[in-house]
Write a protein that holds these residues in place. Structure first.
Motif, PDB file in Angstrom:
ATOM      1  N   ILE A 211      35.561  76.398  45.323  1.00  0.00           N
ATOM      2  CA  ILE A 211      35.522  76.953  43.969  1.00  0.00           C
ATOM      3  C   ILE A 211      34.991  75.917  42.991  1.00  0.00           C
ATOM      4  O   ILE A 211      34.178  76.227  42.106  1.00  0.00           O
ATOM      5  CB  ILE A 211      36.921  77.442  43.556  1.00  0.00           C
ATOM      6  CG1 ILE A 211      37.321  78.674  44.376  1.00  0.00           C
ATOM      7  CG2 ILE A 211      36.967  77.755  42.055  1.00  0.00           C
ATOM      8  CD1 ILE A 211      38.707  79.215  44.071  1.00  0.00           C
ATOM      9  N   LYS A 212      35.403  74.680  43.139  1.00  0.00           N
ATOM     10  CA  LYS A 212      34.913  73.623  42.258  1.00  0.00           C
ATOM     11  C   LYS A 212      33.404  73.466  42.382  1.00  0.00           C
ATOM     12  O   LYS A 212      32.705  73.228  41.386  1.00  0.00           O
ATOM     13  CB  LYS A 212      35.614  72.301  42.578  1.00  0.00           C
ATOM     14  CG  LYS A 212      37.087  72.265  42.188  1.00  0.00           C
ATOM     15  CD  LYS A 212      37.705  70.925  42.537  1.00  0.00           C
ATOM     16  CE  LYS A 212      39.177  70.863  42.166  1.00  0.00           C
ATOM     17  NZ  LYS A 212      39.799  69.566  42.547  1.00  0.00           N
ATOM     18  N   ASP A 213      32.900  73.598  43.603  1.00  0.00           N
ATOM     19  CA  ASP A 213      31.450  73.482  43.816  1.00  0.00           C
ATOM     20  C   ASP A 213      30.696  74.553  43.035  1.00  0.00           C
ATOM     21  O   ASP A 213      29.658  74.270  42.422  1.00  0.00           O
ATOM     22  CB  ASP A 213      31.123  73.601  45.310  1.00  0.00           C
ATOM     23  CG  ASP A 213      31.532  72.358  46.095  1.00  0.00           C
ATOM     24  OD1 ASP A 213      31.742  71.303  45.463  1.00  0.00           O
ATOM     25  OD2 ASP A 213      31.647  72.452  47.338  1.00  0.00           O
ATOM     26  N   VAL A 214      31.220  75.780  43.053  1.00  0.00           N
ATOM     27  CA  VAL A 214      30.568  76.859  42.309  1.00  0.00           C
ATOM     28  C   VAL A 214      30.626  76.583  40.811  1.00  0.00           C
ATOM     29  O   VAL A 214      29.628  76.749  40.090  1.00  0.00           O
ATOM     30  CB  VAL A 214      31.232  78.220  42.628  1.00  0.00           C
ATOM     31  CG1 VAL A 214      30.639  79.322  41.749  1.00  0.00           C
ATOM     32  CG2 VAL A 214      31.064  78.572  44.099  1.00  0.00           C
TER      33      VAL A 214
ATOM     34  N   GLN B 282      26.242  84.316  37.168  1.00  0.00           N
ATOM     35  CA  GLN B 282      26.062  84.056  38.594  1.00  0.00           C
ATOM     36  C   GLN B 282      27.270  83.316  39.170  1.00  0.00           C
ATOM     37  O   GLN B 282      27.683  83.564  40.306  1.00  0.00           O
ATOM     38  CB  GLN B 282      24.780  83.260  38.831  1.00  0.00           C
ATOM     39  CG  GLN B 282      23.510  84.025  38.497  1.00  0.00           C
ATOM     40  CD  GLN B 282      22.254  83.232  38.797  1.00  0.00           C
ATOM     41  OE1 GLN B 282      22.269  82.287  39.590  1.00  0.00           O
ATOM     42  NE2 GLN B 282      21.144  83.591  38.150  1.00  0.00           N
ATOM     43  N   LYS B 283      27.849  82.429  38.380  1.00  0.00           N
ATOM     44  CA  LYS B 283      29.060  81.745  38.821  1.00  0.00           C
ATOM     45  C   LYS B 283      30.178  82.766  39.063  1.00  0.00           C
ATOM     46  O   LYS B 283      30.898  82.703  40.058  1.00  0.00           O
ATOM     47  CB  LYS B 283      29.515  80.719  37.787  1.00  0.00           C
ATOM     48  CG  LYS B 283      28.611  79.506  37.658  1.00  0.00           C
ATOM     49  CD  LYS B 283      29.192  78.504  36.673  1.00  0.00           C
ATOM     50  CE  LYS B 283      28.305  77.297  36.507  1.00  0.00           C
ATOM     51  NZ  LYS B 283      28.873  76.278  35.590  1.00  0.00           N
ATOM     52  N   VAL B 284      30.300  83.715  38.122  1.00  0.00           N
ATOM     53  CA  VAL B 284      31.346  84.749  38.256  1.00  0.00           C
ATOM     54  C   VAL B 284      31.134  85.563  39.525  1.00  0.00           C
ATOM     55  O   VAL B 284      32.078  85.814  40.267  1.00  0.00           O
ATOM     56  CB  VAL B 284      31.356  85.660  37.011  1.00  0.00           C
ATOM     57  CG1 VAL B 284      32.314  86.818  37.217  1.00  0.00           C
ATOM     58  CG2 VAL B 284      31.733  84.861  35.768  1.00  0.00           C
ATOM     59  N   GLN B 285      29.906  85.944  39.771  1.00  0.00           N
ATOM     60  CA  GLN B 285      29.597  86.742  40.969  1.00  0.00           C
ATOM     61  C   GLN B 285      29.965  85.983  42.234  1.00  0.00           C
ATOM     62  O   GLN B 285      30.535  86.556  43.179  1.00  0.00           O
ATOM     63  CB  GLN B 285      28.115  87.107  40.980  1.00  0.00           C
ATOM     64  CG  GLN B 285      27.729  88.092  39.906  1.00  0.00           C
ATOM     65  CD  GLN B 285      26.208  88.275  39.781  1.00  0.00           C
ATOM     66  OE1 GLN B 285      25.436  87.528  40.402  1.00  0.00           O
ATOM     67  NE2 GLN B 285      25.796  89.244  38.972  1.00  0.00           N
ATOM     68  N   GLN B 286      29.660  84.708  42.271  1.00  0.00           N
ATOM     69  CA  GLN B 286      29.979  83.917  43.467  1.00  0.00           C
ATOM     70  C   GLN B 286      31.482  83.671  43.589  1.00  0.00           C
ATOM     71  O   GLN B 286      32.032  83.685  44.690  1.00  0.00           O
ATOM     72  CB  GLN B 286      29.211  82.580  43.430  1.00  0.00           C
ATOM     73  CG  GLN B 286      27.699  82.747  43.544  1.00  0.00           C
ATOM     74  CD  GLN B 286      26.975  81.419  43.604  1.00  0.00           C
ATOM     75  OE1 GLN B 286      27.515  80.403  44.023  1.00  0.00           O
ATOM     76  NE2 GLN B 286      25.696  81.423  43.172  1.00  0.00           N
TER      77      GLN B 286
END
Length: 273
Positions: A252-255, A264-268
């Protein structure tokens, strides 16, 4: 649990209605009229409204007079009183019952001491005391002697909750006669910064504010610092923020650290729900 949330549970009690606590006398409402002047203005013409003043008038904040909160004196149980209660439940203010010897002016002077406070960094901070979440956080985090002193002019103070109840704050018997100049402590400043997020988390999880976990606040802060600040995006990530893990996983930190648009962060991140 954050320290101020623990204090909140110790210093206040939740009630479903103020009707059992009110008398036939007068009370006051502090209104954040700037947020919704069209909803607040009708209060001044209702039966039971006695007097009002603009709290920034005659102070160093007078250049901000149009954004000033109002202090309105109202007969308890009147048409104006019930309308004011409804405004507060829309996050537009909070209510209080004064001690018998207090006046509109004395209550106003008392409140005005809190709008600008020295902060721990050598500067001054504007305190939006008229906002229920801010008032709640301030009362929960202020040192005990200051808490007792500030409530000494009131029979009680009532702040609305995200669940439609009220938190009732009552003074303690032992009250200092005087208090040195107000100033923000590090704990108070932290509580004020967390107050809006705590309110939002309480509302979205339908949990009392005192049940909001410190880990939720920490994770929400990390998410927002990564650029995800829209309410609808945060809502989609609520299971990630309120998950049982105390901290985010490395994945999660990587995203969150990626240089990509927030959507895009939310989607991932939704893949981790």
């Amino acid at each position: 649990m954050s320290g101020w949330l623990n204090q909140l549970a110790e210093r206040s009690k939740a009630v479903d209605s103020l009707s059992a606590l009110t008398t036939d006398k007068r009370g006051f409402v502090v209104l954040d009229q700037r947020r919704s002047p069209e909803q607040c203005r009708p209060l001044l013409g209702l039966s039971g409204k006695q007097d009002f003043l603009t709290l920034f008038a005659g102070t160093s904040l007078s250049p901000l007079i149009e954004a000033s909160p109002w202090l309105v004196e109202i007969d308890q149980g009147s048409e104006a009183w019930h309308y004011a209660e409804a405004l507060c439940q829309k996050r537009l203010g909070w209510m209080c019952l004064p001690s018998s010897d207090q006046t509109l002016q004395s209550i106003a002077n008392h409140l005005r001491t809190l709008f600008v406070l020295d902060d721990p960094h050598g500067g001054k901070s504007l305190i939006n005391l008229q906002q229920p979440a801010v008032c709640m956080a301030l009362l929960a985090s202020v040192p005990f002697n200051a808490y007792s002193y500030w409530l000494s002019l009131f029979q009680l103070v009532a702040t609305p909750t995200p669940q439609g109840q009220w938190l009732v704050w009552q003074p303690h018997a032992a009250t200092p006669a005087v208090l040195d100049e107000w100033q923000l402590t590090t704990e108070m400043e932290a509580a004020l910064k967390e107050s809006q997020q705590a309110w939002w988390l309480s509302h979205m999880t339908n949990s009392p504010v005192s049940d909001v976990q410190a880990s939720w606040l920490i994770k929400m802060k990390i998410v927002m610092e990564s650029g995800i600040t829209r309410s609808d995006h945060l809502k989609r990530l609520l299971p990630v923020i309120t998950g049982e893990r105390e901290a985010f996983s490395p994945q999660i930190k990587d995203v969150l650290n990626k240089s990509i648009p927030s959507r895009q962060k939310v989607q991932q991140l939704e893949h981790f729900v």
